[in-house]
Design an enzyme around this catalytic site. Structure first.
Site: not given
Length: 198
Positions: A53, A55, A73, A92, A114, A154
Site C-alpha cells: 500500500g 503507492w 491486489d 485477481d 507497481d 513497472k
C-alpha cells in the site's frame, strides 16, 4: 557483510519507515509524479497490484482527501493504509468479477501499476511474468482511463518494453521509459509512462 542491497535496509527503506510508508517503492511514484505531474486533486486513480500500500498511501496523501483511490491486489493492504476516499478491491485482476467491480468505480484520470511477479531468480521466467502483468495493466489503462488520462507501469528490462511502448503510443499522445533514482542499482526494473490518452 551483506552481498546486495536487498539484504539490509537502504536509505530509501529507512526513509519509508520514518515517513510511515509500508515500502520503499513509494519514492519511485513520487519521482514519476515530480517529473510528469501525474497526480492532481479530485482525480480518480486506479492502483493495480497495490499491496502492501505504499503507492496508495502516497496517492491518498497527495490528493489530501479529494477524489478517489481505487486499489486492487490479491493480498490485503497494510492495516495502516486508510482513507475515506479509498476503495480496496481484493482479488485477481484477470477475474471478470474483479474487472467489473473496478470498472464500476471508474472511469479514471490515472492508472498506476507497481505489480511484480513472484520472482524465481530465473531472469527469463521473471521477465516473461512481468511482461504478462504489464500487458494486463495496459489493457486496464486502455479500457478504463478517461481521454487525457495518464498511466505508469513497472516492467522488468528486456520484457519487450519497445514492443509495449509501440502499443502504448497508439493509446497515448506520449509514451516513454523512465528509471527512477529510487530503483536499486542492481534492479532490472524500469517504468513505462503513458501521457494524455487519445
Amino acid at each position: 557483510m551483506a552481498n546486495s542491497s536487498y539484504e539490509k535496509p537502504d536509505f530509501w527503506s529507512q526513509k519509508a519507515f520514518k515517513e510511515g510508508y509500508p515500502a520503499r517503492s513509494v519514492y519511485k511514484l513520487q519521482e514519476i509524479d515530480e517529473k510528469f505531474g501525474m497526480i492532481k486533486k479530485n482525480y480518480r486513480v486506479l492502483d493495480l497490484g497495490a499491496a502492501p500500500g505504499s503507492w496508495t498511501t502516497f496517492l491518498l496523501r497527495t490528493m489530501d482527501g479529494s477524489g478517489k483511490v481505487v486499489s486492487c491486489d490479491l493480498n490485503p493492504l497494510s492495516k495502516k493504509v486508510k482513507g475515506d476516499n479509498l476503495v480496496f478491491i481484493q482479488g485477481d485482476l484477470q477475474d471478470a468479477s474483479i474487472r467489473n467491480a473496478i470498472q464500476a468505480e471508474g472511469p479514471f484520470d490515472l492508472v498506476v501499476c507497481d505489480a511484480a511477479p513472484l520472482t524465481t531468480g530465473n531472469k527469463v521466467v521473471d521477465t516473461a511474468r512481468s511482461r504478462g502483468l504489464v500487458k494486463m495493466a495496459v489493457w486496464y489503462a486502455e479500457a478504463m482511463l478517461k481521454s487525457g488520462g495518464n498511466f505508469a507501469v513497472k516492467i522488468f528490462q528486456n520484457g519487450d518494453q519497445q514492443e509495449i511502448l509501440k502499443q502504448m503510443r497508439e493509446i497515448f499522445t506520449t509514451a516513454k521509459g523512465f528509471k527512477p533514482v529510487a530503483c536499486r542499482a542492481e534492479s532490472f526494473e524500469t517504468y513505462l509512462i503513458g501521457l494524455s490518452k487519445k
